[in-house]
Design a protein around this motif. Structure first.
Motif, PDB file in Angstrom:
ATOM      1  N   ILE A 102       0.779  -1.245  -0.362  1.00 14.79           N
ATOM      2  CA  ILE A 102       0.268  -0.346  -0.064  1.00 14.79           C
ATOM      3  C   ILE A 102       1.410   1.081  -0.465  1.00 14.79           C
ATOM      4  O   ILE A 102       1.789   1.683   0.911  1.00 14.79           O
ATOM      5  CB  ILE A 102      -1.169  -0.234   0.973  1.00 14.79           C
ATOM      6  N   VAL A 103       0.963   1.947  -0.728  1.00  7.89           N
ATOM      7  CA  VAL A 103       1.199   3.488  -1.037  1.00  7.89           C
ATOM      8  C   VAL A 103       0.597   4.752  -1.372  1.00  7.89           C
ATOM      9  O   VAL A 103      -0.494   4.147  -1.904  1.00  7.89           O
ATOM     10  CB  VAL A 103       2.702   3.040  -2.239  1.00  7.89           C
ATOM     11  N   PRO A 104       0.345   5.413  -0.559  1.00  9.61           N
ATOM     12  CA  PRO A 104       1.375   5.562   0.603  1.00  9.61           C
ATOM     13  C   PRO A 104       1.241   4.854   1.723  1.00  9.61           C
ATOM     14  O   PRO A 104       0.661   4.772   2.300  1.00  9.61           O
ATOM     15  CB  PRO A 104       1.471   7.718   0.542  1.00  9.61           C
ATOM     16  N   ALA A 105       2.698   4.643   2.123  1.00 11.19           N
ATOM     17  CA  ALA A 105       2.066   3.867   3.698  1.00 11.19           C
ATOM     18  C   ALA A 105       1.463   4.978   4.534  1.00 11.19           C
ATOM     19  O   ALA A 105       1.717   5.645   5.025  1.00 11.19           O
ATOM     20  CB  ALA A 105       3.331   3.708   4.271  1.00 11.19           C
ATOM     21  N   ARG A 106       0.412   3.748   5.621  1.00  9.21           N
ATOM     22  CA  ARG A 106      -0.562   4.283   6.578  1.00  9.21           C
ATOM     23  C   ARG A 106       0.559   4.714   7.811  1.00  9.21           C
ATOM     24  O   ARG A 106      -0.067   3.778   8.709  1.00  9.21           O
ATOM     25  CB  ARG A 106      -1.670   3.979   6.448  1.00  9.21           C
ATOM     26  N   VAL A 107       1.363   5.170   7.825  1.00 11.40           N
ATOM     27  CA  VAL A 107       1.760   5.699   8.942  1.00 11.40           C
ATOM     28  C   VAL A 107       2.780   7.171   8.960  1.00 11.40           C
ATOM     29  O   VAL A 107       2.036   8.010   7.963  1.00 11.40           O
ATOM     30  CB  VAL A 107       3.609   4.777   9.140  1.00 11.40           C
ATOM     31  N   SER A 108       3.192   7.678  10.092  1.00 12.57           N
ATOM     32  CA  SER A 108       3.171   8.937  10.342  1.00 12.57           C
ATOM     33  C   SER A 108       4.898   9.335   9.649  1.00 12.57           C
ATOM     34  O   SER A 108       5.282   8.536   9.289  1.00 12.57           O
ATOM     35  CB  SER A 108       3.714   8.742  11.975  1.00 12.57           C
ATOM     36  N   ASP A 109       5.161  10.939   9.519  1.00 13.66           N
ATOM     37  CA  ASP A 109       5.965  11.195   8.714  1.00 13.66           C
ATOM     38  C   ASP A 109       6.773  11.188   9.684  1.00 13.66           C
ATOM     39  O   ASP A 109       8.237  10.666   9.113  1.00 13.66           O
ATOM     40  CB  ASP A 109       5.913  12.779   8.845  1.00 13.66           C
ATOM     41  N   ASP A 110       6.882  11.163  11.020  1.00 19.25           N
ATOM     42  CA  ASP A 110       7.730  11.144  11.818  1.00 19.25           C
ATOM     43  C   ASP A 110       8.803   9.362  11.550  1.00 19.25           C
ATOM     44  O   ASP A 110      10.275   9.037  10.931  1.00 19.25           O
ATOM     45  CB  ASP A 110       8.118  10.273  13.175  1.00 19.25           C
ATOM     46  N   VAL A 111       7.485   8.006  11.021  1.00 21.99           N
ATOM     47  CA  VAL A 111       7.966   6.848  10.643  1.00 21.99           C
ATOM     48  C   VAL A 111       8.755   6.548   9.794  1.00 21.99           C
ATOM     49  O   VAL A 111       9.748   6.061   9.334  1.00 21.99           O
ATOM     50  CB  VAL A 111       6.935   5.872  10.992  1.00 21.99           C
ATOM     51  N   GLN A 112       7.951   7.545   8.248  1.00 15.75           N
ATOM     52  CA  GLN A 112       8.457   7.786   7.040  1.00 15.75           C
ATOM     53  C   GLN A 112      10.105   8.365   7.094  1.00 15.75           C
ATOM     54  O   GLN A 112      10.950   7.387   6.448  1.00 15.75           O
ATOM     55  CB  GLN A 112       7.901   8.926   6.312  1.00 15.75           C
ATOM     56  N   GLN A 113      10.239   9.507   7.948  1.00 10.09           N
ATOM     57  CA  GLN A 113      11.274   9.648   7.984  1.00 10.09           C
ATOM     58  C   GLN A 113      12.661   9.194   8.500  1.00 10.09           C
ATOM     59  O   GLN A 113      13.767   8.366   8.180  1.00 10.09           O
ATOM     60  CB  GLN A 113      11.907  11.334   8.350  1.00 10.09           C
ATOM     61  N   LYS A 114      12.743   7.888   9.264  1.00 12.39           N
ATOM     62  CA  LYS A 114      13.057   7.846  10.050  1.00 12.39           C
ATOM     63  C   LYS A 114      13.574   6.221   9.151  1.00 12.39           C
ATOM     64  O   LYS A 114      14.796   5.931   9.284  1.00 12.39           O
ATOM     65  CB  LYS A 114      12.825   6.711  11.440  1.00 12.39           C
ATOM     66  N   ALA A 115      12.147   5.421   8.744  1.00 11.46           N
ATOM     67  CA  ALA A 115      12.982   4.210   7.619  1.00 11.46           C
ATOM     68  C   ALA A 115      13.607   5.502   6.343  1.00 11.46           C
ATOM     69  O   ALA A 115      14.502   4.006   5.695  1.00 11.46           O
ATOM     70  CB  ALA A 115      11.551   3.427   7.071  1.00 11.46           C
ATOM     71  N   GLU A 116      13.193   6.486   5.640  1.00  8.94           N
ATOM     72  CA  GLU A 116      13.828   6.413   5.095  1.00  8.94           C
ATOM     73  C   GLU A 116      15.891   6.737   4.957  1.00  8.94           C
ATOM     74  O   GLU A 116      16.569   6.350   4.685  1.00  8.94           O
ATOM     75  CB  GLU A 116      13.100   7.655   4.047  1.00  8.94           C
ATOM     76  N   ALA A 117      15.742   7.556   6.288  1.00  6.28           N
ATOM     77  CA  ALA A 117      16.737   7.305   6.724  1.00  6.28           C
ATOM     78  C   ALA A 117      17.704   6.035   7.192  1.00  6.28           C
ATOM     79  O   ALA A 117      18.808   5.879   6.411  1.00  6.28           O
ATOM     80  CB  ALA A 117      17.330   8.304   7.899  1.00  6.28           C
TER      81      ALA A 117
END
Length: 389
Positions: A233-248
């Protein structure tokens, strides 16, 4: 070409018209070749299966086993650059080719990601969280690990497992003996991982070119059934903070390991928003198939760009999307409902000769104004058990 030259050839560009050799002839190789042919590249693949999915769309196929060095050299003789489409290709074959051919991905990362202990140890060394784990060499080791890590836990073979193969979920002490008897028969090293109580499974695919340019694809939220990816599923249904952590995390892994091509980073997200790396895949990944229709650049075109040292394409998301896998038991129902598919559904079948239950035969990308609408379309087709919404 020596391994040192492979690593340092940051200015080498393989332009369209050249031939790309692919170790492995499965669906990932097929989709790499289809994307690359549109750019003007020619392809040759090596796979033990005659008329493999990738071989069907290549100029030629070398029929040889994945550990066949001589077969790989026949592939190399026809190739300007060599890549691999899945990590079960023998790392020794890739290493042998590095001495004479251009293998920008190299064999070192392949060898590491083929082995769960080496992979997890490497991720830990980068300061990135993974589930606590123990190496198992006996039933007594397993019993001690279960006592230390607690149950439930997951026992896995260190090599060779995919789509749930080579895994056993340990829920009670009675499972220990059965799991050890079953998995020790494989002859592979064994590992036990503490079970991470996660709320979501996600993945980020990073692309890095030979010259060091880096790009990441939008995070996918992944749903598994029977340990096989069911839907992304995209966009993933997660917070912006989680997205930033995972991308980093994905960017750090790609940069620190000197990845060339793609690397998929599968992660767990806990209720507290903590992110743990589960597994790596140094290649295009099932959870990135959505990009074929929903991104400016697909993961397969990006892989070609990266290994050929072309500028990377934009990974911008054009539309919310749900990708759902078509397994063997889904093929006929999908074909029966072709006329019912909305015009925003994109069907991809892999050309496999036999539909086998639980075997990946294709996928469907469902584009919509939002993921809730895309999920509703999937569920209304009635082909799959209801996807969570």
């Amino acid at each position: 070409m020596s391994q040192t030259l492979n690593r340092n050839a940051i200015h080498k560009v393989v332009k369209p018209g050249a031939t790309i050799g692919i170790l492995g002839g499965g669906q990932l190789g097929r989709m790499i070749a289809l994307a690359g042919r549109a750019m003007g590249y020619r392809f040759v693949t090596m796979d033990p299966t005659v008329d493999s999915p990738c071989g069907q769309v290549c100029d030629e196929q070398v029929v040889a086993k994945f550990d066949d060095v001589e077969g790989a050299r026949r592939l190399a003789a026809q190739s300007d650059v060599i890549t691999y489409e899945f990590e079960n290709v023998n790392a020794s074959v890739a290493e042998a080719l590095e001495t004479t051919s251009f293998v920008p991905q190299g064999s070192e990362l392949l060898r590491t990601t083929q082995h769960r202990v080496r992979e997890k140890s490497m991720i830990q060394a980068l300061g990135i969280p993974v589930a606590p784990f123990r190496v198992i060499t006996s039933l007594a080791d397993l019993q001690a690990a279960a006592e230390e890590l607690g149950l439930p836990a997951v026992m896995k073979t260190a090599t060779g497992g995919y789509d749930g193969k080579g895994q056993y979920v340990l829920r009670t002490p009675d499972d220990l003996g059965k799991a050890y008897d079953l998995l020790s028969q494989t002859g592979a090293e064994l590992i036990v991982e503490q079970f991470v109580k996660f709320e979501k499974e996600v993945s980020v695919i990073a692309a890095r070119s030979l010259s060091g340019e880096l790009a990441t694809f939008p995070m996918a939220e992944n749903i598994h059934r029977d340990n096989i990816l069911h839907a992304s599923i995209v966009p993933a249904r997660v917070s912006d903070d989680v997205q930033q952590k995972a991308e980093a995390i994905a960017r750090t892994i790609a940069e620190q390991l000197g990845v060339v091509g793609l690397i998929a980073v599968e992660m767990f997200v806990t209720a507290d928003g903590d992110v743990y790396v589960n597994e790596l895949a140094p290649r295009p990944h099932n959870s990135g198939h959505y990009s074929m229709d929903a991104c400016i650049t697909s993961q397969f075109e990006q892989h070609v760009r990266a290994i050929c040292n072309l500028p990377l394409g934009s990974t911008a998301l054009l539309s919310p999307v749900v990708m759902v896998n078509i397994l063997g038991e889904h093929v006929q129902p999908v074909l029966d409902k072709l006329e019912e598919l909305p015009p925003t559904c994109k069907l991809h079948l892999y050309g496999k000769s036999e539909s086998i239950v639980k075997r990946k035969m294709g996928h469907l990308n469902v584009l919509a104004d939002n993921v809730e609408e895309a999920l509703s379309i999937v569920n209304q087709l009635g082909i799959w058990d209801r996807v969570e919404d």
